[in-house]
Design a protein around this motif. Structure first.
Motif, PDB file in Angstrom:
ATOM      1  N   PHE A  44      36.223  36.950  41.711  1.00  0.00           N
ATOM      2  CA  PHE A  44      37.525  37.613  41.600  1.00  0.00           C
ATOM      3  C   PHE A  44      38.611  36.645  41.152  1.00  0.00           C
ATOM      4  CE2 PHE A  44      35.228  40.315  44.644  1.00  0.00           C
ATOM      5  CZ  PHE A  44      35.369  41.534  44.014  1.00  0.00           C
ATOM      6  N   TYR A  45      39.566  37.173  40.355  1.00  0.00           N
ATOM      7  CA  TYR A  45      40.699  36.401  39.855  1.00  0.00           C
ATOM      8  C   TYR A  45      41.938  36.711  40.674  1.00  0.00           C
ATOM      9  CZ  TYR A  45      38.221  35.253  35.524  1.00  0.00           C
ATOM     10  OH  TYR A  45      37.344  34.764  34.596  1.00  0.00           O
ATOM     11  N   SER A  46      42.681  35.665  41.054  1.00  0.00           N
ATOM     12  CA  SER A  46      43.954  35.905  41.737  1.00  0.00           C
ATOM     13  C   SER A  46      44.890  36.698  40.815  1.00  0.00           C
ATOM     14  CB  SER A  46      44.605  34.581  42.156  1.00  0.00           C
ATOM     15  OG  SER A  46      44.858  33.745  41.052  1.00  0.00           O
ATOM     16  N   TRP A  69      27.590  41.921  33.252  1.00  0.00           N
ATOM     17  CA  TRP A  69      27.864  40.541  33.673  1.00  0.00           C
ATOM     18  C   TRP A  69      28.352  39.611  32.581  1.00  0.00           C
ATOM     19  CZ3 TRP A  69      28.032  39.283  38.664  1.00  0.00           C
ATOM     20  CH2 TRP A  69      27.437  40.190  39.559  1.00  0.00           C
ATOM     21  N   ARG A  70      29.277  38.756  32.980  1.00  0.00           N
ATOM     22  CA  ARG A  70      29.599  37.553  32.221  1.00  0.00           C
ATOM     23  C   ARG A  70      29.067  36.369  33.019  1.00  0.00           C
ATOM     24  NH1 ARG A  70      34.238  35.446  29.970  1.00  0.00           N
ATOM     25  NH2 ARG A  70      32.597  34.948  28.500  1.00  0.00           N
ATOM     26  N   PRO A  71      28.607  35.307  32.347  1.00  0.00           N
ATOM     27  CA  PRO A  71      28.208  34.119  33.099  1.00  0.00           C
ATOM     28  C   PRO A  71      29.430  33.519  33.796  1.00  0.00           C
ATOM     29  CG  PRO A  71      28.347  33.632  30.749  1.00  0.00           C
ATOM     30  CD  PRO A  71      28.519  35.117  30.896  1.00  0.00           C
ATOM     31  N   ALA A  72      29.199  32.756  34.865  1.00  0.00           N
ATOM     32  CA  ALA A  72      30.299  32.026  35.510  1.00  0.00           C
ATOM     33  C   ALA A  72      31.004  31.185  34.458  1.00  0.00           C
ATOM     34  CB  ALA A  72      29.750  31.135  36.613  1.00  0.00           C
ATOM     35  N   HIS A  73      32.334  31.126  34.539  1.00  0.00           N
ATOM     36  CA  HIS A  73      33.064  30.389  33.508  1.00  0.00           C
ATOM     37  C   HIS A  73      34.392  29.861  33.999  1.00  0.00           C
ATOM     38  CE1 HIS A  73      34.092  34.684  33.205  1.00  0.00           C
ATOM     39  NE2 HIS A  73      35.310  34.287  32.867  1.00  0.00           N
ATOM     40  N   LEU A  74      34.822  28.753  33.392  1.00  0.00           N
ATOM     41  CA  LEU A  74      36.174  28.220  33.535  1.00  0.00           C
ATOM     42  C   LEU A  74      36.942  28.650  32.288  1.00  0.00           C
ATOM     43  CD1 LEU A  74      35.275  24.510  34.460  1.00  0.00           C
ATOM     44  CD2 LEU A  74      35.770  26.379  36.060  1.00  0.00           C
ATOM     45  N   HIS A  75      38.158  29.157  32.470  1.00  0.00           N
ATOM     46  CA  HIS A  75      39.025  29.443  31.321  1.00  0.00           C
ATOM     47  C   HIS A  75      39.997  28.280  31.147  1.00  0.00           C
ATOM     48  CE1 HIS A  75      38.358  33.825  30.619  1.00  0.00           C
ATOM     49  NE2 HIS A  75      38.134  33.890  31.922  1.00  0.00           N
ATOM     50  N   LEU A  76      40.265  27.910  29.892  1.00  0.00           N
ATOM     51  CA  LEU A  76      41.168  26.791  29.616  1.00  0.00           C
ATOM     52  C   LEU A  76      42.051  27.052  28.411  1.00  0.00           C
ATOM     53  CD1 LEU A  76      38.093  24.846  30.102  1.00  0.00           C
ATOM     54  CD2 LEU A  76      40.121  23.810  31.125  1.00  0.00           C
TER      55      LEU A  76
HETATM   56 FE    FE Z   1      37.081  35.388  32.811  1.00  0.00          FE
END
Ligand code: FE
Ligand code: MBD
Length: 282
Positions: free
Chosen positions: A161-163, A216-223
């Protein structure tokens, strides 16, 4: 008090729609000719599909009902970012020589709290998951370290989940702007994100279920990484061994963007180094 596990498609969709309206500048400069050409091609592609596939009234009405529901659920940002943004990004970044970019997705929020490196992303005292040290250097395509580089990092928590898009999370949880040192180096402590599942209870989830796809999307960091005189790059980083790296519903994985973190010597989670290379401003 509601918690993130009670997140609904309609609530996160409404949040993403409101955010988009607040933050994006719309291109009022698109010419009549361009709008006519693009809209004409898209409409023709739909009509060609109807004729080729001999679409029935029942199917046409199901489409109409579904499109109405996408709007009601606030899922236009989600739908477009999952199924269309990847090709827009491909066109936009075709001429870059530096690090690969990929899609922004619907959950970016500008102006997260800023910190100097070494930094720890804002997180709860008992933030669940595996600690992750993410570090590296920001350089130019000529190999020069870029002083004044800024690394904006946002990602999902250990439950996916995203804040600000799920209830019960602190406002800036797992979101931050990190200022690199005078050699472009950065060190950021965070938590390993979990794979992300498109909400199953909204219009996009209904399409996925009806089509027999997975959500599903794979686990990821957004930058978003930037430095004075250089082009900002929007990208994501993924994790080797994640089964969805090979079949991301959003088609946003590139081989250069897959990290292989190592266990930390002190046994405290994992660490990985990734350097960013920025193209000069044109
Ligand atoms: Fe995302
Ligand atoms: C995400 O977290 C995301 O990154 C994209 C592209 C779409 C939906 C959710």
């Amino acid at each position: 008090m509601s918690t993130e596990t009670e997140a609904t498609a309609a609530a996160s969709g409404a949040g993403a729609t409101a955010r988009f309206r607040e933050n994006k500048k719309f291109a009022a400069s698109t010419s009549t000719e361009r709008v006519g050409a693009l809209a004409g091609r898209i409409i023709k592609a739909v009509n060609d599909t109807v004729l080729d596939e001999k679409v029935t009234y029942e199917e046409y009405n199901a489409l109409k009902a579904w499109l109405i529901r996408v709007g009601e659920d606030g899922e236009w940002p989600l739908f477009l970012d999952v199924w269309v943004e990847h090709s827009v990004e491909e066109v936009a970044n075709a001429n870059r020589h530096g690090s690969k970019g990929t899609i922004e997705g619907p959950y970016y929020i500008p102006n997260a709290p800023s910190q100097d490196t070494p930094a720890t992303l804002p997180m709860r005292e008992d933030e669940p998951g595996t600690p992750l040290l993410f570090q590296g250097q920001v350089r130019s395509v000529a190999g020069e370290p870029l002083a004044g580089a800024l690394i904006e990092l946002w990602h999902a928590d250990d439950l996916g989940f995203y804040s600000q898009f799920a209830p019960g999370l602190p406002e800036w949880n797992l979101r931050g702007c990190i200022i690199a040192d005078d050699q472009g180096n950065f060190q950021i402590n965070t938590m390993q994100p979990a794979p992300y599942q498109i909400p199953t209870d909204g219009a996009c989830g209904a399409l996925i279920a009806a089509a027999g796809w997975h959500a599903w999307r794979p686990a990821h960091l957004h930058l978003k990484v930037s430095a004075p005189g250089h082009q900002l790059i929007t990208t994501q980083l993924y994790f080797e061994g994640d089964e969805h790296v090979a079949d991301d519903i959003a088609s946003a994985v590139k081989p250069e963007l897959v990290l292989a973190p190592a266990d930390r010597a002190d046994g405290h989670g994992r660490e990985v180094t990734y350097d960013f290379v920025l193209d000069p401003e044109d």
